[in-house]
Design a protein around this motif. Structure first.
Motif, mmCIF file in Angstrom:
data_model
loop_
_atom_site.group_PDB
_atom_site.id
_atom_site.type_symbol
_atom_site.label_atom_id
_atom_site.label_comp_id
_atom_site.label_asym_id
_atom_site.label_seq_id
_atom_site.Cartn_x
_atom_site.Cartn_y
_atom_site.Cartn_z
ATOM 1 N N VAL A 2 0.197 5.916 3.762
ATOM 2 C CA VAL A 2 -0.094 4.540 3.400
ATOM 3 C C VAL A 2 -0.067 3.727 4.683
ATOM 4 O O VAL A 2 0.956 3.676 5.361
ATOM 5 C CB VAL A 2 0.938 3.988 2.396
ATOM 6 N N CYS A 4 -0.558 -0.005 6.227
ATOM 7 C CA CYS A 4 -0.503 -1.382 5.737
ATOM 8 C C CYS A 4 -0.938 -2.392 6.786
ATOM 9 O O CYS A 4 -0.742 -2.188 7.977
ATOM 10 C CB CYS A 4 0.924 -1.730 5.323
ATOM 11 N N GLU A 5 -1.440 -3.507 6.290
ATOM 12 C CA GLU A 5 -1.760 -4.650 7.134
ATOM 13 C C GLU A 5 -0.482 -5.289 7.654
ATOM 14 O O GLU A 5 -0.334 -5.556 8.826
ATOM 15 C CB GLU A 5 -2.549 -5.672 6.324
ATOM 16 N N GLU A 10 4.671 -5.349 3.097
ATOM 17 C CA GLU A 10 4.116 -4.198 2.398
ATOM 18 C C GLU A 10 4.831 -2.911 2.789
ATOM 19 O O GLU A 10 5.107 -2.062 1.943
ATOM 20 C CB GLU A 10 2.608 -4.068 2.669
ATOM 21 N N VAL A 11 5.120 -2.763 4.072
ATOM 22 C CA VAL A 11 5.800 -1.554 4.543
ATOM 23 C C VAL A 11 7.150 -1.415 3.834
ATOM 24 O O VAL A 11 7.480 -0.346 3.317
ATOM 25 C CB VAL A 11 5.972 -1.564 6.083
ATOM 26 N N ILE A 30 4.588 5.819 5.519
ATOM 27 C CA ILE A 30 4.176 4.439 5.350
ATOM 28 C C ILE A 30 4.310 3.747 6.696
ATOM 29 O O ILE A 30 5.399 3.715 7.276
ATOM 30 C CB ILE A 30 5.042 3.737 4.289
ATOM 31 N N GLN A 32 2.577 0.556 9.570
ATOM 32 C CA GLN A 32 1.678 -0.555 9.852
ATOM 33 C C GLN A 32 0.547 0.006 10.718
ATOM 34 O O GLN A 32 0.754 0.921 11.516
ATOM 35 C CB GLN A 32 2.399 -1.669 10.595
ATOM 36 N N THR A 37 -4.214 -6.106 12.494
ATOM 37 C CA THR A 37 -4.106 -6.510 11.099
ATOM 38 C C THR A 37 -5.425 -6.913 10.453
ATOM 39 O O THR A 37 -5.446 -7.256 9.281
ATOM 40 C CB THR A 37 -3.110 -7.684 10.957
ATOM 41 N N VAL A 62 -3.917 -0.515 2.924
ATOM 42 C CA VAL A 62 -3.485 -1.650 2.120
ATOM 43 C C VAL A 62 -3.700 -2.926 2.924
ATOM 44 O O VAL A 62 -3.121 -3.084 4.004
ATOM 45 C CB VAL A 62 -1.992 -1.502 1.735
ATOM 46 N N PHE A 63 -4.542 -3.811 2.381
ATOM 47 C CA PHE A 63 -4.771 -5.074 3.075
ATOM 48 C C PHE A 63 -5.137 -6.169 2.087
ATOM 49 O O PHE A 63 -5.479 -5.909 0.931
ATOM 50 C CB PHE A 63 -5.834 -4.946 4.171
ATOM 51 N N PHE A 104 -0.902 -10.126 -0.783
ATOM 52 C CA PHE A 104 0.042 -9.224 -1.435
ATOM 53 C C PHE A 104 0.988 -9.983 -2.364
ATOM 54 O O PHE A 104 1.440 -9.440 -3.372
ATOM 55 C CB PHE A 104 0.844 -8.459 -0.367
ATOM 56 N N VAL A 176 -3.028 -2.825 -6.206
ATOM 57 C CA VAL A 176 -1.771 -2.256 -5.696
ATOM 58 C C VAL A 176 -1.067 -1.457 -6.796
ATOM 59 O O VAL A 176 -0.419 -0.437 -6.508
ATOM 60 C CB VAL A 176 -0.854 -3.367 -5.127
#
Length: 189
Positions: A2, A4-5, A10-11, A30, A32, A37, A62-63, A104, A176
């Motif tokens: 995963v 993430c942005e 999110e992380v 998981i 970044q 970003t 994921v953003f 998010f 999500v």
């Protein structure tokens, strides 16, 4: 994997799910995005991370929609990479964009209230802070604080997904819940 942005929000959220579900990091990583970003950078960063080891079966990027200029391009880039690569077991790799419109915090807000209209990210954050007292971006413990309302949030997100589209990214939207659901199924495997 995963990617993430966000650096923390999110992380932390997905890491808390990983820990609660007792998923070893060997199976779930998981991070970044190492490239930045902007959504396109997240997709490119995920691709670069995968190519280092080729050990993952699924890659989720994921953003948020926010005001990102590469939002739509990043979704298309992720779709183009789906099943494009084979992993170290010679299996095709799933590559999927997991997005939230506008941000998010909409996902988190769905734990407490139904949202059926577009909203600005500042509005989503303000409404969330009224529902989840003490919430700040990057806080740890957000997953645990919202867990009692997970089923309601999942149902509300599914309604948004049926009603609206993630492109062009104007209406309230999130998928999500699909990633959360997938991670929860790993617990039983």
């Amino acid at each position: 994997m995963v990617v993430c942005e966000g650096e923390k929000t999110e992380v932390n959220y997905f890491e808390e799910i990983r820990q609660e579900s007792k998923l070893p990091t060997v199976h779930v990583r998981i991070i970044q995005s190492p490239l930045g970003t902007e959504p396109q950078q997240i997709v490119e960063g995920a691709e670069a991370e995968f190519l280092k080891s080729k050990r993952y079966e699924r890659i989720f990027v994921v953003f948020d929609r926010d005001q990102h200029r590469t939002y739509a391009d990043a979704i298309k880039m992720a779709e183009a990479r789906n099943r494009r690569y084979r992993n170290d077991e010679n299996r095709f790799v799933s590559f999927k964009a997991i997005v939230s419109v506008p941000c998010f915090e909409l996902r988190l807000l769905l734990h407490f209230t139904n949202i059926l209209a577009p909203m600005h990210r500042d509005e989503a954050l303000a409404k969330l802070k009224k529902q989840l007292i003490g919430y700040e971006k990057g806080n740890a413990g957000t997953y645990a604080a919202t867990l009692p309302n997970l089923d309601a949030a999942t149902k509300r997100a599914a309604v948004l997904k049926q009603r609206f589209s993630r492109l062009p990214g104007i209406e309230a939207y999130t998928d999500v819940h699909e990633l959360v659901g997938f991670m929860k199924t790993l617990k039983s495997k």
